[in-house]
Design an enzyme around this catalytic site. Sequence first.
Site, PDB file in Angstrom:
ATOM      1  N   CYS A 159      72.111  48.791 103.072  1.00 48.31           N
ATOM      2  CA  CYS A 159      71.619  48.683 101.702  1.00 48.31           C
ATOM      3  C   CYS A 159      72.231  49.692 100.737  1.00 48.31           C
ATOM      4  O   CYS A 159      72.161  49.517  99.525  1.00 48.31           O
ATOM      5  CB  CYS A 159      70.102  48.809 101.707  1.00 48.31           C
ATOM      6  SG  CYS A 159      69.326  47.736 102.940  1.00 48.31           S
TER       7      CYS A 159
ATOM      8  N   HIS B 210      68.450  48.993  95.020  1.00 45.88           N
ATOM      9  CA  HIS B 210      68.507  48.012  96.103  1.00 45.88           C
ATOM     10  C   HIS B 210      67.248  47.165  96.062  1.00 45.88           C
ATOM     11  O   HIS B 210      66.124  47.684  95.970  1.00 45.88           O
ATOM     12  CB  HIS B 210      68.634  48.736  97.446  1.00 45.88           C
ATOM     13  CG  HIS B 210      68.279  47.883  98.612  1.00 45.88           C
ATOM     14  ND1 HIS B 210      68.926  46.704  98.887  1.00 45.88           N
ATOM     15  CD2 HIS B 210      67.323  48.029  99.576  1.00 45.88           C
ATOM     16  CE1 HIS B 210      68.390  46.156  99.968  1.00 45.88           C
ATOM     17  NE2 HIS B 210      67.422  46.940 100.403  1.00 45.88           N
TER      18      HIS B 210
ATOM     19  N   ASN C 246      65.973  40.068 100.172  1.00 46.03           N
ATOM     20  CA  ASN C 246      66.723  41.288 100.467  1.00 46.03           C
ATOM     21  C   ASN C 246      68.028  40.877 101.153  1.00 46.03           C
ATOM     22  O   ASN C 246      68.031  40.493 102.323  1.00 46.03           O
ATOM     23  CB  ASN C 246      65.887  42.194 101.371  1.00 46.03           C
ATOM     24  CG  ASN C 246      66.586  43.494 101.722  1.00 46.03           C
ATOM     25  OD1 ASN C 246      67.798  43.625 101.606  1.00 46.03           O
ATOM     26  ND2 ASN C 246      65.820  44.470 102.178  1.00 46.03           N
TER      27      ASN C 246
END
Length: 337
Positions: free
Chosen positions: A114, A264, A294
Amino acid sequence: MKSYISAISSYLPNDILDNEELSKQFPDWSVEKIFDKTGISSRHIAGLNETCSDMAVSACENLFNENAISKAEIDCLLLCTQSPDYKLPTTACLVQNRLNLPISCAALDFNLGCSGYVYGLSLAKGLIESGQAKNILLVTSELYSKYIADGDKSVRTLFGDAATATLISGKNSDFDSIGPFVFGTDGSGADNLIVPHGGNKFPIDANSSVEYEDASGNVRSPKDLYMNGGEIFTFTLNSVPKSFNDLLIKAGYEKDDIDYVIFHQANKFMLEQLRKKCKISKDKFLTSYEFFGNTVSSTIPLGLKTAIDQNQFKSGDKIMLIGFGVGYSWAGTVINW
């Protein structure tokens, strides 16, 4: 020579996993409950035979076609992924060949999650401003779905697959468009977001596919992704606000100098807690997770691409980017649009 972001494109797999489908499999989680907890309505999932290089090539071809970029001008390819085609060779080499980039083009993979896009911007900036490259393809291509067990609702509701391609170029200027940077690493948290089996420490064996059920009813095996959500949340709340403030100091900015912030895109709850702790106004805090989920290293460039498509940025805007997660690893930078 200074570096700047010239263009961004993306690729999203055709298959979509929405909350209705997840709710059918996990009846105790209604469509509303999934959305309330995550803020995510749907996520794109790579096809059965779709690979990291497939998605990376598609993102790059979109970049070339949408922006009339000549492949002959590319002299470096940086590919961020934690789901490569093979243990070896390097997936970036496969992408270079499939794209027909010049054989004088440098190509390498780097394994980060990430925080990876921000690290990639740093690598690209260093290569350009040290005179080693002029036009760099920074590619993110992540297929966490390949690591997720069907019976593990804790991560199936969160993660999606996506690839992005960013062209970073150099120009003769005294003005920095990318940077400065802050970085952080704490490997003591490695076990809290991990695929335990499949590497050299624990190769795939007969035990790798043995399923077990955790206290929350999630079913997975050692070859599948495991996430300790509570520990990840604690790490994030401890590290990101400090990095946010450290980056302001390093850049010589006040909070009001920043026009937009893109973190993120982990999930709704985590991002809202970070926004409040960092005292960022809602109008400056950009989110893009609802229809992507995500997507690991692809979340920040997807956020940038979404804002570009919506004409949110104007010349001179200062945009703060902070990535954080698996490793533990985190990184932040400011880009001047």
